[in-house]
Structures are given as C-alpha cells and as structure tokens.
Design a protein around this motif. Sequence first.
Motif, PDB file in Angstrom:
ATOM      1  N   LEU A 109     -76.541  51.842 -18.893  1.00 22.64           N
ATOM      2  CA  LEU A 109     -75.972  51.118 -19.986  1.00 22.64           C
ATOM      3  C   LEU A 109     -76.142  49.747 -19.810  1.00 22.64           C
ATOM      4  CD1 LEU A 109     -72.963  53.270 -21.273  1.00 22.64           C
ATOM      5  CD2 LEU A 109     -75.184  52.820 -22.365  1.00 22.64           C
ATOM      6  N   ALA A 110     -76.081  49.320 -18.368  1.00 23.89           N
ATOM      7  CA  ALA A 110     -76.066  47.549 -18.140  1.00 23.89           C
ATOM      8  C   ALA A 110     -77.415  47.181 -18.474  1.00 23.89           C
ATOM      9  CB  ALA A 110     -75.578  47.497 -16.684  1.00 23.89           C
ATOM     10  N   PHE A 111     -78.633  47.894 -18.015  1.00 31.14           N
ATOM     11  CA  PHE A 111     -79.695  47.317 -18.312  1.00 31.14           C
ATOM     12  C   PHE A 111     -80.076  47.606 -19.880  1.00 31.14           C
ATOM     13  CE2 PHE A 111     -83.958  49.211 -19.053  1.00 31.14           C
ATOM     14  CZ  PHE A 111     -84.754  48.196 -18.730  1.00 31.14           C
ATOM     15  N   LEU A 112     -79.889  48.475 -20.510  1.00 31.96           N
ATOM     16  CA  LEU A 112     -80.283  48.649 -21.859  1.00 31.96           C
ATOM     17  C   LEU A 112     -79.403  47.562 -22.708  1.00 31.96           C
ATOM     18  CD1 LEU A 112     -79.955  52.500 -22.373  1.00 31.96           C
ATOM     19  CD2 LEU A 112     -81.936  51.096 -22.265  1.00 31.96           C
ATOM     20  N   LEU A 113     -78.272  47.234 -22.471  1.00 33.05           N
ATOM     21  CA  LEU A 113     -77.413  46.470 -23.360  1.00 33.05           C
ATOM     22  C   LEU A 113     -77.456  44.910 -22.700  1.00 33.05           C
ATOM     23  CD1 LEU A 113     -74.345  48.714 -24.230  1.00 33.05           C
ATOM     24  CD2 LEU A 113     -76.560  48.270 -25.576  1.00 33.05           C
ATOM     25  N   GLY A 114     -77.611  44.761 -21.514  1.00 33.64           N
ATOM     26  CA  GLY A 114     -77.498  43.498 -20.605  1.00 33.64           C
ATOM     27  C   GLY A 114     -78.702  42.910 -20.531  1.00 33.64           C
ATOM     28  N   SER A 115     -80.115  43.143 -20.855  1.00 30.87           N
ATOM     29  CA  SER A 115     -81.207  42.555 -20.785  1.00 30.87           C
ATOM     30  C   SER A 115     -82.133  42.602 -22.095  1.00 30.87           C
ATOM     31  CB  SER A 115     -82.041  42.817 -19.164  1.00 30.87           C
ATOM     32  OG  SER A 115     -82.554  44.198 -19.699  1.00 30.87           O
TER      33      SER A 115
END
Length: 175
Positions: free
Chosen positions: A149-155
């Motif tokens: 989720l950090a990858f999908l929503l953070g970059s």
Amino acid sequence: RGRAVDSAAINEPRYAGSPRVGVAQVITSAIARLRGGGTLVEAFEEQSSRRFATQRITVERLITVFEQRRLPDESPAARGVTAAAVLSDELGCQAVPCLEAVLTAYRQMRLMQNLRSQACAVPKATVGLLSALPAVTVALGELLGARPLAFLLGSPRGVVCLVLGGCCYAVGLAW
C-alpha cells in the motif's frame, strides 16, 4: 348424535394453505384426477383449493394455481397446460395425453436449466476467486511486511501501477 353439519366444513378446501409441491406435481395430480374420472376444471379447482366461478380453464386461473403451488426456483407452465386444455376441448380428444406431453416438455426444460446451472457453477466460482485475488494479495503483502500500500499510494510509479491494474481488473470483471 344429531349435530348440524356446517356447509362450510363440507366445502373446506382440501389443500388449506396450498403447500408448494412443484409444477410437475400439480400436472401429475391433474393427470391422476383425469384418469380417475374427473374433469380438467375439477383437477385444477382441487389444486387451487377453491371453486372456479365458471367451468372453464383460463390462463389467468392456471397462472394463479401454478403461482400458489410452484417451488421458488420454478417457472409456471400455465400456458402449456392451457394450450393442452383448449386443444382437448376444441378437438374433443383426451386431455391426459396432452397434459403428459406438457409434463414431459416441462421436465426436459427443468433438466436443461439444472444442467446449465451446473455447467456455470465452476466458472462462477473461479470468477469469484479471481475477483478477490488482488485484494487478498495486497492484504498478505501487508501482513508479510512488504508494504504494498505504501508503494501503490505513495509514489508516482505505484499510482500508475494501481490505475493500470484497476483498469485491467475492471476489464477482466466485465469480460
């Protein structure tokens, strides 16, 4: 003892509450009544638990009878039975063979419906499993500490992957 007999008790419907027995059973009961010397009208009056206003079979009356007695997953066969009754009445032929033909056709239709639902059961289950797979994958990734989720929503690359994946997911569900 000399008790007075209530006329309403004599005319009490045989099938109080009209249990749902199924269309095939209604037609089979009508055939049995005819073989026992009854008429079509008597057979369906017995099934509907009440007397008809006139001694005539109509589509509306049969629809009512079949709606009362059919099982939840069945469709009524009132039109076929009405056609058999009209054919028998107009041509003067016996109603039993006509009703048996309707019963045979109805049973074949039900068999086709059952086979169709069985044939579609595995693909429907597969679609359900594959539809849940992306969400399950992300949830398992979070449980394992991969932080999807950090990858999908953070970059920006993650958002692009999320949008493309969502589009492919929507196309797959539509297909």
